[in-house]
Scaffold this active site. Structure first.
Site, short mmCIF file in Angstrom:
data_model
loop_
_atom_site.label_atom_id
_atom_site.label_comp_id
_atom_site.label_asym_id
_atom_site.label_seq_id
_atom_site.Cartn_x
_atom_site.Cartn_y
_atom_site.Cartn_z
N GLY A 127 23.58 -3.03 35.87
CA GLY A 127 23.87 -2.31 34.68
C GLY A 127 22.89 -1.70 33.96
O GLY A 127 21.95 -2.28 33.51
N ARG B 247 8.80 3.28 29.22
CA ARG B 247 7.51 3.95 28.70
C ARG B 247 6.41 2.88 28.41
O ARG B 247 5.31 3.31 28.72
CB ARG B 247 8.08 4.45 27.38
CG ARG B 247 7.08 5.08 26.39
CD ARG B 247 7.55 5.59 25.24
NE ARG B 247 6.84 6.02 24.03
CZ ARG B 247 6.13 5.26 23.34
NH1 ARG B 247 6.25 4.12 23.38
NH2 ARG B 247 4.95 5.86 22.71
N VAL C 175 5.87 0.13 30.03
CA VAL C 175 5.21 -0.25 31.27
C VAL C 175 4.32 0.61 31.78
O VAL C 175 3.14 0.38 32.12
CB VAL C 175 6.32 -0.31 32.64
CG1 VAL C 175 5.79 -0.29 33.96
CG2 VAL C 175 7.02 -1.50 32.36
N ARG D 64 23.70 -0.31 42.27
CA ARG D 64 23.89 -1.61 42.79
C ARG D 64 23.57 -1.37 44.34
O ARG D 64 23.74 -0.37 44.94
CB ARG D 64 25.65 -2.19 43.03
CG ARG D 64 26.00 -1.85 41.42
CD ARG D 64 25.57 -3.20 40.57
NE ARG D 64 26.28 -3.01 39.18
CZ ARG D 64 26.02 -3.74 38.06
NH1 ARG D 64 25.30 -4.68 38.34
NH2 ARG D 64 26.82 -3.63 37.10
N ASP E 204 20.15 -11.05 35.92
CA ASP E 204 19.93 -12.08 36.77
C ASP E 204 19.82 -11.77 38.38
O ASP E 204 19.14 -12.15 39.09
CB ASP E 204 20.65 -13.23 36.55
CG ASP E 204 22.07 -13.01 36.47
OD1 ASP E 204 22.40 -11.66 36.90
OD2 ASP E 204 22.91 -13.98 36.09
N SER F 19 19.14 -8.81 39.51
CA SER F 19 17.76 -7.94 39.81
C SER F 19 16.92 -9.03 39.98
O SER F 19 15.80 -8.72 40.74
CB SER F 19 17.73 -7.10 38.60
OG SER F 19 18.71 -6.14 38.54
N ASP G 259 24.53 -8.07 28.28
CA ASP G 259 25.46 -9.41 28.14
C ASP G 259 24.75 -10.43 27.51
O ASP G 259 25.49 -11.52 27.15
CB ASP G 259 25.80 -9.70 29.58
CG ASP G 259 26.57 -8.65 30.24
OD1 ASP G 259 27.11 -7.90 29.74
OD2 ASP G 259 26.39 -8.52 31.54
N ARG H 101 49.88 -4.22 12.29
CA ARG H 101 49.69 -4.64 13.67
C ARG H 101 48.66 -5.77 14.12
O ARG H 101 47.89 -6.00 13.05
CB ARG H 101 49.26 -3.38 14.64
CG ARG H 101 50.25 -2.28 14.56
CD ARG H 101 49.47 -1.32 15.39
NE ARG H 101 50.35 -0.02 15.80
CZ ARG H 101 49.86 1.06 15.84
NH1 ARG H 101 48.58 1.35 16.06
NH2 ARG H 101 50.73 2.05 16.20
N GLN I 260 29.92 0.65 25.11
CA GLN I 260 29.06 -0.20 24.81
C GLN I 260 27.74 -0.18 25.45
O GLN I 260 26.74 -0.59 24.86
CB GLN I 260 29.67 -1.64 24.98
CG GLN I 260 31.01 -1.73 23.98
CD GLN I 260 31.88 -2.90 24.56
OE1 GLN I 260 31.66 -4.15 24.35
NE2 GLN I 260 32.81 -2.57 25.43
#
Length: 324
Positions: free
Chosen positions: A15, A25, A27, A76, A107, A109, A131, A166, A256
């Site tokens: 992701g 950049r 690296v 993926r 993880d 990857s 995450d 609500r 997000q």
């Protein structure tokens, strides 16, 4: 003896996460500073297997810090989970003169990175995932931007939820981890958070709390639901049927993942990316760059993958204490 590295590759996998471009950049520019050549590998491991490899220099990564996503794209790749795919990837690296690779991702990857390292390609992982679920590090690239994006969206939903009196079920991302949900629970003053690490499936208790809140005069409820629990739409229907309170579900989704990275994501990603390139220049392999207890460190990939991570119990208890 450390293996001499002359040319490295960099790829982003899994992701996307805001701040990945800052890491790319860093690296590239740190590697060039260390006297290395750099190649960009497009579309993660899928692009590696398709030999989508381009030369990179300092100008290749100009004016990308502010951009979300990844200029190298990502994908993926189920083929790379097989021994044949991994061996092909290592062979393609050797064919293109790539002695080492920086893998920016989560993880999954890193599992691929560990396989490449075992096949003789020096590999360093950089944690890039919104995450925050990589156990070896307190920080992952993209989390800060994602949680701020979610926070701002939830503030807006609260406005309309209050106007209509609500209950709102707002689903945030995080895969099977509840960090975005918990942080937004604090930041948005939510009435409840449902975390994969803690939720026991007792929906009736949730309904009882909503009813009690209405009796106490609270005119709206914000319930933040983590992606790992899901089913927000059907949950909203059941809550409305049980309470008589109009209930709506809002799934924030992939918004997000996007957007301009925060300062924190740009700075931390830059330092991690530079350190990854420096580790390869030193001949290191099978390591993950981590941020732990206020310091940048490197950890063995296999050790990192074996670690477990959980929501800090004291933080969860404090959240519950502050809910009224």
């Amino acid at each position: 003896m450390a293996k001499e590295v002359k040319t490295i590759g960099v790829l982003t996998s899994g992701g996307d996460a805001p701040g990945m471009n800052a890491a790319i950049r860093a690296v590239v520019r740190a590697a060039i500073h260390e006297g290395l050549k750099v190649k960009g590998i497009m579309r993660g491991y899928a692009g590696l297997l398709q030999e989508e490899i381009v030369d990179m220099d300092t100008t290749s990564v100009s004016d990308i810090m502010h951009r979300g996503g990844t200029i190298l794209y990502t994908a993926r790749c189920t083929e790379f989970t097989t021994a044949e795919g991994q061996e092909l990837g290592a062979e393609i690296c050797r064919r293109n003169g790539i002695d080492g690779i920086v893998v920016i991702g989560g993880d999954g990857s890193f599992r691929g990175a560990g396989k490449l390292a075992a096949l003789g390609i020096n590999t360093i992982g950089v944690p890039g995932t919104i995450d925050l679920d990589i156990a070896c590090t307190d920080y992952t690239i993209g989390f800060d931007t994602a949680v701020n994006t979610a926070m701002e969206a939830i503030d807006k939903v609260r406005d309309t939820s209050t106007s209509h009196e609500r209950c709102s079920i707002i689903e945030v991302m995080g895969r099977n981890a509840g960090y975005i949900a918990l942080w937004c629970g604090f930041a948005n003053g939510a009435e409840d958070v449902l975390l994969p690490e803690r939720y026991d499936g007792d929906e009736q208790s949730l309904i009882n709390r909503i009813i009690e809140n209405r009796k106490r005069g609270k005119r709206h409820n914000i319930i933040i639901n983590a992606e790992g629990i899901g089913h927000s739409v059907s949950m909203a229907r059941r809550i409305e049927a049980a309470t008589g309170i109009e209930t709506r579900a809002t799934i924030l989704g992939h918004m997000q993942r996007g957007g301009t990275p925060t300062c924190k994501d740009r700075v931390y990603a830059s330092i991690m990316g530079a350190k990854a390139a420096m580790l390869l220049a030193q001949g290191k392999s099978n390591r993950v760059v981590a941020y732990r207890n206020g310091e940048y460190k490197d950890v063995d990939i296999q050790e990192a993958l074996a670690m477990k991570k959980d929501i800090p119990e004291d933080q969860y208890e404090i959240f519950k204490m502050l809910v009224r």
